[in-house]
Scaffold this active site. Structure first.
Site, PDB file in Angstrom:
ATOM      1  N   ARG A   1     -80.032   3.892 -79.185  1.00 35.22           N
ATOM      2  CA  ARG A   1     -80.377   2.977 -78.097  1.00 35.22           C
ATOM      3  C   ARG A   1     -79.223   2.072 -77.671  1.00 35.22           C
ATOM      4  O   ARG A   1     -79.277   1.489 -76.587  1.00 35.22           O
ATOM      5  CB  ARG A   1     -81.599   2.116 -78.469  1.00 35.22           C
TER       6      ARG A   1
ATOM      7  N   ASP B   1     -72.626 -12.080 -82.189  1.00 32.43           N
ATOM      8  CA  ASP B   1     -73.268 -11.194 -83.161  1.00 32.43           C
ATOM      9  C   ASP B   1     -72.344 -11.087 -84.358  1.00 32.43           C
ATOM     10  O   ASP B   1     -71.141 -11.340 -84.232  1.00 32.43           O
ATOM     11  CB  ASP B   1     -73.497  -9.794 -82.577  1.00 32.43           C
TER      12      ASP B   1
ATOM     13  N   GLY C   1     -79.569  -3.346 -78.502  1.00 32.42           N
ATOM     14  CA  GLY C   1     -80.151  -2.554 -77.418  1.00 32.42           C
ATOM     15  C   GLY C   1     -80.349  -3.328 -76.129  1.00 32.42           C
ATOM     16  O   GLY C   1     -80.222  -2.777 -75.038  1.00 32.42           O
TER      17      GLY C   1
ATOM     18  N   ASP D   1     -83.438  -9.888 -82.086  1.00 33.15           N
ATOM     19  CA  ASP D   1     -84.491  -9.001 -82.577  1.00 33.15           C
ATOM     20  C   ASP D   1     -85.374  -9.679 -83.618  1.00 33.15           C
ATOM     21  O   ASP D   1     -85.978  -9.017 -84.436  1.00 33.15           O
ATOM     22  CB  ASP D   1     -83.875  -7.722 -83.159  1.00 33.15           C
ATOM     23  N   ASN D   2     -85.418 -11.021 -83.583  1.00 33.93           N
ATOM     24  CA  ASN D   2     -86.261 -11.678 -84.590  1.00 33.93           C
ATOM     25  C   ASN D   2     -86.795 -13.002 -84.056  1.00 33.93           C
ATOM     26  O   ASN D   2     -86.173 -13.650 -83.214  1.00 33.93           O
ATOM     27  CB  ASN D   2     -85.477 -11.884 -85.879  1.00 33.93           C
TER      28      ASN D   2
ATOM     29  N   CYS E   1     -87.872  -4.564 -85.999  1.00 31.10           N
ATOM     30  CA  CYS E   1     -87.417  -3.319 -85.386  1.00 31.10           C
ATOM     31  C   CYS E   1     -87.228  -2.190 -86.396  1.00 31.10           C
ATOM     32  O   CYS E   1     -87.405  -1.029 -86.085  1.00 31.10           O
ATOM     33  CB  CYS E   1     -86.101  -3.597 -84.689  1.00 31.10           C
TER      34      CYS E   1
ATOM     35  N   CYS F   1     -94.620 -22.452 -74.465  1.00 34.27           N
ATOM     36  CA  CYS F   1     -95.809 -22.590 -73.605  1.00 34.27           C
ATOM     37  C   CYS F   1     -96.658 -21.318 -73.678  1.00 34.27           C
ATOM     38  O   CYS F   1     -97.861 -21.341 -73.431  1.00 34.27           O
ATOM     39  CB  CYS F   1     -95.396 -22.872 -72.167  1.00 34.27           C
TER      40      CYS F   1
ATOM     41  N   CYS G   1     -83.134  -4.533 -99.382  1.00 38.68           N
ATOM     42  CA  CYS G   1     -83.652  -3.897 -98.163  1.00 38.68           C
ATOM     43  C   CYS G   1     -82.445  -3.542 -97.306  1.00 38.68           C
ATOM     44  O   CYS G   1     -81.344  -3.378 -97.842  1.00 38.68           O
ATOM     45  CB  CYS G   1     -84.634  -4.823 -97.433  1.00 38.68           C
TER      46      CYS G   1
ATOM     47  N   ASN H   1     -78.172   2.649 -84.914  1.00 45.12           N
ATOM     48  CA  ASN H   1     -78.037   1.895 -83.655  1.00 45.12           C
ATOM     49  C   ASN H   1     -77.803   2.829 -82.474  1.00 45.12           C
ATOM     50  O   ASN H   1     -78.111   2.491 -81.330  1.00 45.12           O
ATOM     51  CB  ASN H   1     -76.836   0.934 -83.698  1.00 45.12           C
ATOM     52  N   LEU H   2     -77.213   3.982 -82.733  1.00 46.31           N
ATOM     53  CA  LEU H   2     -76.648   4.783 -81.644  1.00 46.31           C
ATOM     54  C   LEU H   2     -77.698   5.361 -80.693  1.00 46.31           C
ATOM     55  O   LEU H   2     -77.373   5.646 -79.541  1.00 46.31           O
ATOM     56  CB  LEU H   2     -75.779   5.929 -82.211  1.00 46.31           C
TER      57      LEU H   2
END
Lengths: 84, 354
Positions: free
Chosen positions: B66, B55, B34, B123-124, B181, B167, B317, B63-64
Site C-alpha cells: 500500500r 516518522d 499509506g 495509524d493509532n 493495522c 466533537c 510483538c 508496507n509495500l
C-alpha cells in the site's frame, strides 16, 4: 429500521447492515431513542457495549443519546477507526 | 516560459493567486505510510512551498502493498530518508523539513507551531488525539484520514470555528477495544484513495477554493464505491483545550517492565534457556519469528499458563505496542512472575540480529 454499520461494528455484527423490528411481536421493547437503540443492540451484540466512543448518525447527522428515532430514519453506527 | 503549474493555474477558480498561496504554505504530514505518502506526493507535485515530514519507522516488506512510493531496494531504510530523496527528485523547489521522531506530547506543540496545516496520516489513536489537542491549542486546522479494512474516513477538524475530532469521538478508545493495522488488514488501494482526498482538502484549506470538509465526516466504502457524509457540530468544550493531557498512551500511567532489543539479544546469547512469548497474529508469526518464541496471540493472552521454573518471561510483538498491552495483562494475572516487553519488537530484533 435499517442500520448501516461502519468500522468495527461491521465486524462485530458480521454484516454491513442490520434490521431492527419497529413493532414488537416478541415482547422486546422497541427502541425509541438513540440511547435505547444502543442498549437494544448491546443486548444482542455485547461487544458493542465495549466501544467507548461510538458515534450514531440519524439521517446523516450526528445524534445525541436523547434523540428520537422512528422507522423511517436512516441510522448509522460509526465507531472511530485508526488504520493508516 | 511555460510554468510547471500551468495546468492548474489555468483554472479560473484557482489561478496564479491559488498557486501563490500554495507556494507560501507550510504543511506538516505526520506519518509516512499509506495515507501520508499520497498526500506528500501530490502536495509536492502541486507546489506547496514547505512540507514537513515526520516518522521514525523503517521500510518493511509488508508496507509495500500500500505504500507505493517505496521500492524493494528501500527495505530496511529509514522512511524519512527515502521520502526526502524521492520528493526532492520530484520537485526540487520544495523546502523539505525532516522530523526524525514520532509525534509525542513533548515535541507536538513545538513541531506543529511552525505549520499552517497538519495532516493526520498516523495509524493509532493516541497520536490522533495528540494531534487534535495540539492543533486546538495552537489554532491550526488538521486533515484527518483513517482506515478500516475496505473503508476510509476523512474530515477536516478545527478549521476556523468548525468541530474537532473530540466533537465526534470525545474519548480515546482503550487499546484492547480496537484492532490496529497489523491485526486488521487494509486493502492496498484504499489508503491511496483516502490520502488523495486528504491532499485535496489541504489544497482547499490553503487556497480557499470550494467547500472544506469541515463539520462533515466522509465515509468511503470501497466494496460498493458508496460515499456518505455525516454532519456534526462543534462542542465549545472541545474547542477550549488549553494544555495537552498528561498522558496519551493509556499505558503511560502503568509501570511496564521493558528491556531493549540489544539487551535481550545479549541475554539470548548468554542464557541457555529463556522464555519468550510472541503475541502477534498467526500470519505474522508464520511469516517470521525468533526460534525460541512460543506463540500466543494477544487476543488469547489470558490463556497463558506459566511453566514451572519460569521467573522472567519476555514478550515480543512487531513494534513493541502489543507486547506492552500483553505485559500489562500478564503482570496482573501472574504477580509472582516478572514480564518484560521487548522495546521495538521484531522490527528492532531483525535490525540488530546478526
Amino acid at each position: 429500521m435499517t442500520i448501516l454499520l461502519f468500522g468495527i461494528t461491521k465486524d462485530i455484527v458480521g454484516s454491513s447492515t442490520l434490521s431492527v423490528p419497529t413493532s414488537s411481536a416478541t415482547g422486546r421493547k422497541v427502541p425509541k431513542t438513540v440511547k435505547e437503540l444502543k442498549q437494544f443492540l448491546g443486548e444482542t451484540y455485547p461487544e458493542l457495549n465495549k466501544l467507548s466512543s461510538l458515534a450514531v448518525a440519524v439521517n446523516n447527522n450526528y445524534a445525541e443519546d436523547g434523540e428520537l428515532i422512528n422507522s423511517y430514519d436512516e441510522i448509522a453506527l460509526i465507531p472511530p477507526v485508526s488504520g493508516g | 516560459m511555460e510554468s510547471r503549474y500551468a495546468r492548474q493555474t489555468i483554472l479560473k477558480d484557482f489561478g496564479e493567486a491559488g498557486q501563490a498561496k500554495l507556494t507560501k504554505a507550510k504543511v506538516l504530514v505526520v506519518g509516512l505510510g499509506g495515507l501520508g505518502l499520497p498526500v506528500l506526493q501530490y502536495l509536492n507535485a502541486m507546489g506547496v512551498g514547505t512540507l514537513g515530514l515526520m516518522d521514525q519507522d523503517v521500510v518493511e516488506l509488508h508496507n509495500l502493498q500500500r505504500q507505493i512510493l517505496y521500492a524493494e531496494h528501500d527495505l530496511g531504510k529509514q522512511k524519512l530518508d527515502v521520502v526526502f530523496q524521492k520528493l526532492n527528485e520530484q520537485n526540487s523547489s520544495t523546502t523539505l523539513i525532516m522530523h526524525d521522531s514520532f509525534l509525542t506530547k513533548e515535541n507536538a506543540l513545538d513541531t506543529i507551531r511552525d505549520y499552517d496545516v497538519v495532516v493526520d496520516a498516523t495509524d493509532n489513536f493516541p497520536t490522533r488525539y495528540l494531534i487534535n489537542d495540539a492543533c486546538v491549542i495552537l489554532d491550526k486546522p488538521f486533515v484527518y484520514g483513517a482506515l478500516h479494512g475496505f473503508e476510509g474516513h476523512v474530515s477536516v477538524f478545527n478549521h476556523l470555528d468548525g468541530p474537532t475530532y473530540r466533537c465526534l469521538y470525545p474519548n480515546m478508545p482503550s487499546p484492547d477495544e480496537m484492532p490496529n493495522c497489523n491485526e486488521n488488514g487494509v486493502l492496498g488501494v484504499v489508503p491511496g484513495i483516502i490520502g488523495t482526498l486528504q491532499a485535496l482538502e489541504v489544497v482547499k484549506i490553503l487556497t480557499g477554493i470550494g467547500e472544506v470538509l469541515s463539520g462533515k465526516l466522509l465515509l468511503f466504502n470501497g466494496l460498493n464505491q458508496h460515499i456518505s457524509k455525516i454532519g456534526f457540530k462543534p462542542n465549545s468544550e472541545n474547542k477550549n483545550i488549553k494544555k495537552l493531557q498528561e498522558f496519551y498512551e493509556p499505558l503511560d500511567c502503568e509501570v511496564i517492565s521493558t528491556v531493549s532489543a540489544e539487551t535481550f539479544q545479549t541475554i539470548r546469547e548468554s542464557e541457555s534457556k529463556i522464555t519468550l512469548i510472541d503475541v502477534r497474529t498467526e500470519e505474522e508469526f508464520e511469516g517470521h519469528h525468533l526460534e525460541e518464541a512460543l506463540h500466543l496471540p494477544l487476543n488469547q493472552i489470558n490463556q497463558y499458563a506459566p511453566t514451572k521454573g519460569d521467573m522472567a518471561i519476555y514478550v515480543i510483538c512487531q513494534s513493541g505496542k502489543r507486547s506492552e498491552i500483553a505485559v500489562k495483562h500478564l503482570q496482573e494475572a501472574h504477580p509472582n512472575l516478572t514480564f518484560y516487553s521487548i522495546l521495538g519488537g521484531m522490527n528492532k530484533m531483525l535490525a540488530i540480529c546478526p
